[in-house]
Design an enzyme around this catalytic site. Structure first.
Site, PDB file in Angstrom:
ATOM      1  N   LYS A  43       0.807  -1.239   0.000  1.00 40.55           N
ATOM      2  CA  LYS A  43       0.000   0.000   0.000  1.00 40.55           C
ATOM      3  C   LYS A  43       0.836   1.283   0.000  1.00 40.55           C
ATOM      4  O   LYS A  43       0.411   2.313   0.516  1.00 40.55           O
ATOM      5  CB  LYS A  43      -0.996   0.020   1.172  1.00 40.55           C
ATOM      6  CG  LYS A  43      -1.807  -1.235   1.369  1.00 40.55           C
ATOM      7  CD  LYS A  43      -2.263  -1.929   0.113  1.00 40.55           C
ATOM      8  CE  LYS A  43      -3.407  -1.295  -0.608  1.00 40.55           C
ATOM      9  NZ  LYS A  43      -3.749  -2.119  -1.816  1.00 40.55           N
ATOM     10  N   HIS A 103       6.659  -7.371  -2.488  1.00 37.85           N
ATOM     11  CA  HIS A 103       6.610  -6.672  -1.194  1.00 37.85           C
ATOM     12  C   HIS A 103       7.579  -7.322  -0.207  1.00 37.85           C
ATOM     13  O   HIS A 103       7.518  -7.046   0.987  1.00 37.85           O
ATOM     14  CB  HIS A 103       5.201  -6.733  -0.607  1.00 37.85           C
ATOM     15  CG  HIS A 103       4.148  -6.052  -1.428  1.00 37.85           C
ATOM     16  ND1 HIS A 103       4.271  -4.762  -1.867  1.00 37.85           N
ATOM     17  CD2 HIS A 103       2.942  -6.488  -1.871  1.00 37.85           C
ATOM     18  CE1 HIS A 103       3.175  -4.435  -2.558  1.00 37.85           C
ATOM     19  NE2 HIS A 103       2.366  -5.466  -2.579  1.00 37.85           N
ATOM     20  N   SER A 133      -4.704   2.536   4.360  1.00 33.71           N
ATOM     21  CA  SER A 133      -4.892   1.896   3.057  1.00 33.71           C
ATOM     22  C   SER A 133      -4.899   0.372   3.214  1.00 33.71           C
ATOM     23  O   SER A 133      -5.708  -0.338   2.607  1.00 33.71           O
ATOM     24  CB  SER A 133      -3.765   2.351   2.117  1.00 33.71           C
ATOM     25  OG  SER A 133      -3.934   1.803   0.844  1.00 33.71           O
TER      26      SER A 133
HETATM   27  S1  PPS Z   1      -0.560  -3.037  -3.213  1.00 30.46           S
HETATM   28  O1  PPS Z   1      -1.831  -3.803  -3.156  1.00 30.46           O
HETATM   29  O2  PPS Z   1       0.208  -3.207  -1.978  1.00 30.46           O
HETATM   30  O3  PPS Z   1       0.224  -3.316  -4.397  1.00 30.46           O
HETATM   31  O4  PPS Z   1      -1.050  -1.500  -3.232  1.00 30.46           O
HETATM   32  P1  PPS Z   1      -0.189  -0.255  -3.758  1.00 30.46           P
HETATM   33  O5  PPS Z   1      -0.375  -0.125  -5.198  1.00 30.46           O
HETATM   34  O6  PPS Z   1       1.199  -0.329  -3.215  1.00 30.46           O
HETATM   35  O7  PPS Z   1      -0.872   0.950  -3.008  1.00 30.46           O
HETATM   36  C1  PPS Z   1      -2.203   1.301  -3.208  1.00 30.46           C
HETATM   37  C2  PPS Z   1      -2.350   2.742  -2.788  1.00 30.46           C
HETATM   38  O8  PPS Z   1      -1.772   3.576  -3.804  1.00 30.46           O
HETATM   39  C3  PPS Z   1      -2.773   4.463  -4.288  1.00 30.46           C
HETATM   40  N1  PPS Z   1      -2.564   4.794  -5.716  1.00 30.46           N
HETATM   41  C4  PPS Z   1      -2.341   6.035  -6.161  1.00 30.46           C
HETATM   42  N2  PPS Z   1      -2.226   7.210  -5.515  1.00 30.46           N
HETATM   43  C5  PPS Z   1      -2.036   8.331  -6.267  1.00 30.46           C
HETATM   44  N3  PPS Z   1      -1.962   8.331  -7.615  1.00 30.46           N
HETATM   45  C6  PPS Z   1      -2.060   7.166  -8.310  1.00 30.46           C
HETATM   46  N4  PPS Z   1      -1.985   7.179  -9.630  1.00 30.46           N
HETATM   47  C7  PPS Z   1      -2.260   5.959  -7.576  1.00 30.46           C
HETATM   48  N5  PPS Z   1      -2.413   4.658  -7.920  1.00 30.46           N
HETATM   49  C8  PPS Z   1      -2.591   3.967  -6.772  1.00 30.46           C
HETATM   50  C9  PPS Z   1      -4.070   3.706  -4.054  1.00 30.46           C
HETATM   51  O9  PPS Z   1      -5.189   4.539  -4.153  1.00 30.46           O
HETATM   52  C10 PPS Z   1      -3.810   3.156  -2.654  1.00 30.46           C
HETATM   53  O10 PPS Z   1      -3.840   4.155  -1.639  1.00 30.46           O
HETATM   54  P2  PPS Z   1      -5.155   4.558  -0.833  1.00 30.46           P
HETATM   55  O11 PPS Z   1      -4.665   5.464   0.270  1.00 30.46           O
HETATM   56  O12 PPS Z   1      -5.769   3.311  -0.299  1.00 30.46           O
HETATM   57  O13 PPS Z   1      -6.028   5.283  -1.803  1.00 30.46           O
END
Ligand code: PPS
Length: 288
Positions: A43, A103, A133
């Site tokens: 996340k 991860h 998240s």
């Molecule tokens: S995972 O399942 O661990 O691979 O998730 P991961 O992709 O690492 O993290 C998900 C969070 O990243 C946010 N996210 C973004 N934020 C801003 N801009 C873009 N383009 C974007 N893409 C993914 C996503 O919304 C999750 O955060 P939260 O706080 O839950 O919204």
């Protein structure tokens, strides 16, 4: 398929049970020269960085990034679930150099990444937003155990008993070795502050020199809104029996500071104490 199986230990690391059951294959994975790994604590911006790197590698060509869902284009190294190809199976079908995500913490990454000097892009995010998240992700993805209440999950996170274990060790261990191992260490909050600056850092690290209009195109294609609307980036192709996006969307808020609407004053106190203690032996800092 068992719903919400309890985590299993791989060495000292609590892991999603299906991933742990496939551990031998992960441990023996053969990374090849030129393979590129995106690693994060869950996340922290993995999917965002995956979309950016895939576009950079393909000169910002949207069509190429529409060739498949993000988890097909950028396989998830340790992924395993019944009746689905594992991350390793997907990677073994791809010709190196391959782009992949993981991860795993430093000490559990397959040896071959170090032996082959693979480049690693690490993304870190402030732990309060990671926790929020992660909590919503646990709720919507049945691969995880039941998270319980937010308060219960917060205490599990502090104890390091959530999937992928202690957050602080993860971010600090990559931070410690970033120079000696040529790791590009980036922050989610920096990506929010100036996405094009961070895209340029990625380009420089992987040796891609793209003109400004392409950088702009990559930025436009990887905004939160663009990715949320893009079925190839928003995980909507995963059946709702596995990830129920009506409980919480995968691309949920995409911002910093959402923790403020989740934490009580008492929880802030407990968490700040944890953060102070865990981060007392490092110069790594986070922006909340
Ligand atoms: S995972 O399942 O661990 O691979 O998730 P991961 O992709 O690492 O993290 C998900 C969070 O990243 C946010 N996210 C973004 N934020 C801003 N801009 C873009 N383009 C974007 N893409 C993914 C996503 O919304 C999750 O955060 P939260 O706080 O839950 O919204």
């Amino acid at each position: 398929m068992a719903s919400r199986p309890p985590l299993k230990m791989v060495g000292d690391l609590p892991l999603i049970a299906y991933f742990a059951d496939n551990w031998e294959n992960v441990e023996n994975f053969q990374a090849e020269e030129g393979d590129l790994l995106i690693d994060t604590y869950p996340k922290s911006g993995t999917t965002w960085m995956s979309e950016i790197v895939d576009l950079v590698l393909h000169d910002g060509e949207n069509k190429t990034s529409q060739r498949g869902a993000i988890f097909e284009r950028v396989p998830f190294l340790e992924f395993a679930m019944p009746d689905m190809p594992t991350g390793i199976e997907k990677l073994n079908k791809m010709k190196p150099p391959r782009l992949m995500k993981s991860h795993l913490p430093v000490h559990l990454l397959p040896e071959s990444f170090w032996e082959k000097n693979c480049k690693i892009i690490y993304v870190a995010r402030n732990p309060k937003d990671v926790l929020v998240s992660f909590y919503h992700f646990y709720r919507m993805a049945i691969i995880h155990p039941d998270p319980g209440t937010f308060d219960e999950f917060l205490h599990q996170f502090i104890k390091g008993t959530v999937s992928y274990g202690p957050w602080a060790d993860h971010v600090k261990d990559f931070w410690k070795i970033r120079h000696q191992r040529d790791i590009l260490y980036l922050f989610y909050e920096d990506m929010l502050e100036d996405p094009k600056r961070e895209i340029r850092k990625v380009m420089k690290y992987i040796g891609k020199d793209l003109p400004e209009d392409v950088v702009e195109k990559i930025h436009q294609h990887t905004t939160f809104k663009a990715m949320k609307d893009n079925p190839m980036a928003n995980y909507s192709t995963i059946p709702s029996s596995i990830m129920d996006q009506t409980i919480s969307p995968f691309l949920r808020k995409g911002t910093w500071g959402d923790w403020m609407s989740h934490f009580t004053v008492a929880q802030i106190e407990v968490f700040d104490e944890f953060y102070k203690k865990e981060m007392s032996d490092t110069d790594l800092t986070f922006c909340f």
